[in-house]
Write a protein that holds these residues in place. Structure first.
Motif, short mmCIF file in Angstrom:
data_model
loop_
_atom_site.label_atom_id
_atom_site.label_comp_id
_atom_site.label_asym_id
_atom_site.label_seq_id
_atom_site.Cartn_x
_atom_site.Cartn_y
_atom_site.Cartn_z
N ARG A 98 0.83 -1.20 0.00
CA ARG A 98 0.00 0.00 0.00
C ARG A 98 0.87 1.26 0.00
O ARG A 98 0.53 2.27 -0.62
N ILE A 109 -6.39 4.65 -0.77
CA ILE A 109 -6.39 3.22 -1.08
C ILE A 109 -7.59 2.57 -0.39
O ILE A 109 -7.78 2.72 0.83
N ILE A 241 -6.36 4.99 4.07
CA ILE A 241 -6.28 3.58 3.69
C ILE A 241 -7.40 2.81 4.36
O ILE A 241 -7.60 2.90 5.58
#
Length: 290
Positions: A98, A109, A241
């Motif tokens: 990531r 993400i 994320i």
């Protein structure tokens, strides 16, 4: 399937030797060799990628968007599937991968596997309340399978579970959430899927499962892999994320969807040839009620 369908699979005439390996491998008879070169019959192609996998001369390629396309948008969200993480050695963590995606220029993400967890609940609810219709039910998550049904087994369309595939559900959610959180217009937000296969690439350009996709484009994992390997490292700045649990990630494994949905009497099928055989049996009513 309409004429003029936008396919990801493309032939490279200069590399083709006319060996007919791709013709033999195609499950829908979508390839012919004319004048010593393979040609695609567009109305029959399901973008399964078998021709590309079997060609020893690399005369078949899969089209996808390029990473540079993200520069068209002010804010970019990437949707990695579970299969992306499986491409890396075990000593490279999900967090590190990531970090590499962030370093490539993505602002956010969101694992597709997160959406898989929610879609699992929808599928389970549909199955629980399904009665009176023909069985077995068929998963809606693979575009190649859906196209195969359209081309060869249209009588089975009503047996496909009518829920959004996880990547589309993820795209709808992240775009709406980002618009509200950041105060941006829809046109300013790019939502990108990292596609593991040609059928998912093609599905972005002319979807078989939704009328209007919320995805801006699709970047093949093979297209981005080298650059991602070189960019791997810690995140240089704070990124948003959203990571998935093992249930969502399990969708990327053989039988993972069945496990996540909680189906005990189900059949996981691997490989387009086996999928064709199973669909043919269902079409002939050999698996009715199972």
């Amino acid at each position: 399937m309409a004429e003029g369908y936008i396919h990801s699979v493309r032939f490279v005439p200069s590399k083709c030797k006319g060996c007919v390996t791709c013709v033999k491998a195609c499950p829908t008879d979508a390839i012919r060799v004319r004048n010593g070169k393979a040609e695609l019959i567009a109305a029959r192609c399901i973008d399964c990628g078998e021709c590309m996998r079997r060609c020893a001369y690399h005369a078949v390629e899969a089209y996808s968007d390029k990473l540079e396309e993200i520069k068209k948008y002010q804010y970019n969200i990437v949707l990695p599937p579970p299969s992306l993480y499986a491409q890396f050695p075990a000593d490279i963590s999900e967090e590190t991968i990531r970090g590499g995606l962030s370093n490539l220029g993505f602002d956010e993400i969101f694992d597709v596997a997160v959406a898989s967890e929610y879609i699992s609940l929808e599928i389970a609810d549909y199955i629980k309340n399904y009665n009176g219709g023909r069985k077995p039910l068929i998963s809606c998550t693979c575009p190649a399978v859906l196209r195969l049904i359209q081309v060869k087994f249209p009588e089975l369309i009503k047996q496909v579970v009518p829920v959004l595939p996880p990547v589309e559900a993820a795209a709808i959610y992240v775009k709406k959430e980002a618009m509200e959180r950041l105060g941006l217009e829809e046109s300013q937000i790019g939502v990108w899927f990292l596609a593991p296969c040609p059928s998912k690439d093609a599905n972005i350009r002319q979807s078989v499962d939704v009328v209007h996709t919320q995805l801006s484009g699709s970047i093949a994992i093979s297209e981005i892999y080298g650059r991602l390997m070189r960019s791997i490292g810690s995140v240089k700045e704070s990124k948003k994320i959203t990571a998935a649990s093992s249930y969502g990630m399990g969708w990327g494994c053989y039988g993972g969807e069945l496990a996540a949905v909680g189906v005990e009497k189900g059949l996981a099928v691997h490989g387009i040839e086996n999928v064709y055989d199973v669909l043919e049996q269902i079409s002939m009513n050999k698996n009715a009620g199972r």
